[in-house]
Design an enzyme around this catalytic site. Structure first.
Site, PDB file in Angstrom:
ATOM      1  N   GLU A  78       1.583   8.374 -10.265  1.00  0.00           N
ATOM      2  CA  GLU A  78       0.224   7.914  -9.946  1.00  0.00           C
ATOM      3  C   GLU A  78      -0.286   8.404  -8.589  1.00  0.00           C
ATOM      4  OE1 GLU A  78       0.040   3.797 -12.445  1.00  0.00           O
ATOM      5  OE2 GLU A  78       1.031   3.635 -10.510  1.00  0.00           O
TER       6      GLU A  78
ATOM      7  N   ASP B 200       6.248   0.721  -1.330  1.00  0.00           N
ATOM      8  CA  ASP B 200       5.023   0.885  -2.112  1.00  0.00           C
ATOM      9  C   ASP B 200       3.840   0.564  -1.206  1.00  0.00           C
ATOM     10  OD1 ASP B 200       3.151   1.028  -4.363  1.00  0.00           O
ATOM     11  OD2 ASP B 200       4.938   0.815  -5.611  1.00  0.00           O
TER      12      ASP B 200
ATOM     13  N   HIS C  95       1.634   5.902  -3.546  1.00  0.00           N
ATOM     14  CA  HIS C  95       2.183   4.563  -3.309  1.00  0.00           C
ATOM     15  C   HIS C  95       2.756   4.513  -1.889  1.00  0.00           C
ATOM     16  CE1 HIS C  95       1.531   2.880  -7.303  1.00  0.00           C
ATOM     17  NE2 HIS C  95       1.889   4.047  -7.797  1.00  0.00           N
TER      18      HIS C  95
HETATM   19  C1  ACM Z   1       4.762   3.304 -12.954  1.00  0.00           C
HETATM   20  O1  ACM Z   1       4.684   2.346 -13.729  1.00  0.00           O
HETATM   21  N1  ACM Z   1       3.750   3.590 -12.163  1.00  0.00           N
HETATM   22  C2  ACM Z   1       5.946   4.131 -12.888  1.00  0.00           C
END
Ligand code: ACM
Length: 763
Positions: free
Chosen positions: A333, A204, A265
């Site tokens: 995201e 991440d 991420h």
């Molecule tokens: C997430 O909570 N961004 C999968």
């Protein structure tokens, strides 16, 4: 971020007298087993167990041997019971007259199914698979209450199989790193909850945690960040450690699904290899560093062919390490700002004939899925991957509520339910001051238990695509392994029952009763589980002579076996014989209350001590104040504070209800600063700053609303920037009656994030 919500409202079945009797018999039989078995047929009598009882396995049956050894290990741990294992010819397994527990393969069972037959003479665990024998052993272990090394297991026949094939837990090892020993311990307790998927979030923005031999900078650079405090933080798993963990997981019938996040991420990877990034270099701009901020960062992988080659080389090593048929590629995201701004990405998009940036992510997903498919693996991704063109064998993990699962199943893709907020275990479990840091929303044990994965609007064919459920442990706010366990347990037990047990047979009060022996097992394994469901909450109101005290907890008081909350006023530890709380009671100033909850005679909460002294009459700790709003609610730990502090980082403001101002009381406030390290994109512009009247800002006090003129303002000038400061006290004006006080920070800038640790109002 905007999230969907889902809550499974489940009507409680009404019970007639005959049904109640049957349930009582069944309860006696399976007492203590979590998750609830599919079918229990009670008999009469019991199988006595003591250190002379033998475990018997057929010659050459490795699966039976493994299951028997695991059972022996578990009973040794929780009951101090050491049982011999004897290997006998298969023909003798069914005929031996000795008092024994036998394991044997038998055809005709489903993949994880088993049968457990208990008679007064013998116990037989049968299954067609290693996993079935293993789960039979786990159930048998739980039929003996933890504690003594002898006992009686009621005669019964259990026929058991899971409702869902995928019963998962996601562990985020990027935001905070956990040791290999902790990962193994997690896999172990997952196994004895019959959870079978560990979705391991390894990469991440805040850290890349997996050694990749071809790209050493992923861990030499990407695994380390500099915290706002200046401390270096990090760690990673070597390939040798991963192999060891994967081997261990196989012995526990837990499949590890690694997650390598893309295209978003990705900051830690880009910090290690800047050429992977999509950001357009601007004059004076520095390359990204491994992030020490939480939230959604905008750094994305670019779409250069070399970047895809890099990711494929990474995945080639991942495939070597993890035998799982599925690899998680994230996909959530991925804010497209960098792609939209990048001339190279736009050129690439033109070459591909793609205009829409979302379709560009679909291209990204399909390319990676194609590579994995060519290597015999399928992808799973968060529900953002669900776009036209997605491979039919891709699995969609629904986190925006449950709608992603529905859409995926209708589209013919397999899917797993992992909905925010109910299955997000970074949400706290109660509003008690004993909860560790996390998200402010309360997702109680009961909320998890009542989650119903069934979607009545799907056809039978579509329903087959719903593989199961998974809870996510995001660790931004879990700095220690103990806290990860607290957030996971016992909610993982509720999750296990939702995933394994037939929804029609599940009952919340019955589950709570079975939780008491589970707590004893957690203790035997040294696990730091939450007692939030039973822990006594105290409501205190001031009277002329002292206090009125109301005690409560989340457990239904009418549940069978609920011994309620017991308390003492003389300083002694409460036992199951102590006064049972029934209705609010009054005590004088200076009283100390010790309270704990019981199921029958077992203490199931820690002891809560309430000191009701003169200071308690004046003091409101943060947890007794109400945040004014619910924007991004967090429970944060600030150096020097009395406990975690609840704050809406969009609006640092709290309400104290019904304050008596008639005497013109004195106000004392303790304030705590934290760095504002959140990436919240355009939402940052919605946070009120620049309204301060002094250089460092002030704590404003309003009554009956937050937009009324301030009654008082306590300047922050001189307050410690690193720890709690008690601001100089202020006399409030004399105003008749009780009023709601609104306490909010006016500040010149976002950083630091000021928070209220406690206030005192009184003489
Ligand atoms: C997430 O909570 N961004 C999968």
């Amino acid at each position: 971020m905007r999230y969907g919500s889902s809550s499974g409202g489940q009507a409680r079945a009404a019970c007639g007298a005959a049904l109640a009797l049957t349930l009582a018999l069944v309860r006696a039989a399976h007492s203590g087993v979590i998750p609830l078995p599919a079918e229990v047929v009670p008999g009469s009598g019991a199988f006595g167990i003591d250190p002379k009882t033998t475990l018997r396995v057929p010659e050459g049956d490795r699966d039976a041997g493994n299951a028997a050894r695991y059972l022996a290990e578990l009973w040794k741990r929780t009951n101090g019971l050491t049982l011999p294992i004897s290997v006998v010819p298969l023909a003798a397994i069914d005929t031996a007259s000795t008092h024994s527990i036998a394991f044997r393969h038998r055809s005709g069972f489903g993949r994880e199914a088993y049968e457990l037959e208990v008679t007064p003479q013998r116990v037989t665990v049968s299954a067609s698979s290693a996993a079935g024998l293993f789960y039979g052993a786990v159930t048998l272990w739980q039929l003996l209450p933890p504690g003594g090394n002898t006992g009686r297991i009621p005669t019964q026949t259990i026929r058991d199989a899971p409702a869902y094939a995928w019963r998962g837990l996601m562990l985020d090892s990027s935001r905070h790193f956990q040791s290999p020993a902790f990962i193994r311990s997690t896999i172990d307790w997952m196994a004895w909850h019959k959870l079978n998927v560990l979705h391991w979030h390894l990469t991440d923005d805040q850290g890349w945690r997996l050694e990749i031999r071809k790209f050493p900078r992923l861990t030499s650079v990407g695994a380390w960040r500099v915290e706002p405090s200046g401390a270096r933080y990090g760690g990673f798993y070597s390939q040798e450690e991963v192999r060891d963990i994967v081997r261990f997981a196989a012995t526990r019938h837990v499949q590890i699904i690694p997650e390598i996040e893309m295209p978003g991420h990705a900051t830690a990877a880009i910090a290690a290899y800047p050429a992977l990034g999509a950001a357009t270099p601007t004059a004076g701009a520095s390359t990204p560093v491994v992030s020490a901020s939480w939230g959604v960062l905008t750094h994305l992988f670019n779409l250069d062919p070399q970047t895809f080659r890099f990711l494929e080389d990474v995945l080639a090593e991942v495939i070597e390490l993890f035998p799982s048929p599925t690899i998680h590629i994230g996909g959530d995201e991925a804010v497209k700002d960098e792609w939209n701004a990048s001339p190279e990405v736009r050129t690439r998009a033109r070459q591909l004939g793609i205009q829409d940036p979302e379709a560009l992510q679909a291209y990204f997903t399909q390319t990676i899925a194609g590579f994995l498919e060519a290597h015999g693996r399928r992808i799973i991704g968060w529900d953002e991957i669900l776009r036209p063109g997605l491979q039919k064998d891709a699995i969609v993990m629904s986190w925006h509520g449950v709608s992603g699962s529905h859409t995926a199943a209708v589209a013919g893709n397999d899917t797993v339910l992992a909905p925010w907020p109910t299955l997000y275990f970074d949400n706290r479990q109660s509003s008690l001051p004993t909860e560790p840091p996390g998200r402010l929303k309360v997702v109680s044990l009961e909320d998890v238990y009542r989650f119903d994965p069934r979607d009545a609007t799907l056809s039978d064919r579509q329903r087959h695509h719903v593989l199961g459920i998974e809870a996510a442990i995001w660790t931004e706010h879990m700095q220690t392994e103990e806290r990860v366990q607290w957030m996971a347990l016992p909610r993982a037990a509720a999750l296990a029952e939702v995933g394994w047990s037939n929804a029609a047979g599940r009952r919340w009060p019955d589950f709570l009763e079975r939780l008491a022996p589970m707590f004893a097992r957690y203790r035997a394994f040294g696990l730091d589980f939450a007692d939030s469901v039973f822990a006594p909450a105290a409501g205190i109101s001031r009277t002329a002579e002292g206090f009125t005290v109301r005690l409560s907890n989340q457990a239904p008081s009418d549940a069978a076996g609920n011994g309620g909350i017991r308390y003492t006023l003389d300083g002694r530890e409460p036992s199951s014989e102590a006064t049972r709380y029934e209705t609010p009671f009054s005590v004088p100033v200076g009283t100390e209350i010790h309270a704990a909850a019981f199921i029958e005679s077992a203490q199931v909460s820690r002891i809560r001590v309430l000191r009701l002294d003169a200071q308690a009459a004046r003091r409101r700790d943060n947890h007794e104040l109400e945040p004014c709003s619910d924007g991004i609610g967090l429970l944060l730990e600030a150096p020097g504070a009395g406990g975690p502090i609840a704050v809406d980082i969009m609006n640092p403001c709290w309400i104290d209800r019904g304050v008596d101002l008639s005497a013109g009381p004195r106000l004392v406030a303790a304030v705590a600063p934290l760095p504002f390290n959140y990436e919240i994109g355009a939402d940052a512009a919605k946070i009120r700053v620049g309204d301060a009247r002094t250089t460092e800002g002030e704590l404003e006090v309003h009554i009956d609303g937050c937009d009324t003129p301030a009654l008082a303002a306590l300047p922050l000038a001189g307050a410690d920037a690193k720890s709690v400061t008690i601001l100089p006290e202020r006399q409030l004006p004399r105003i008749q009656g009780r009023h709601d006080l609104c306490l909010r920070f006016a500040r010149p800038r976002l950083d630091p994030q000021w928070m209220l640790d406690w206030i005192e109002i009184g003489e």
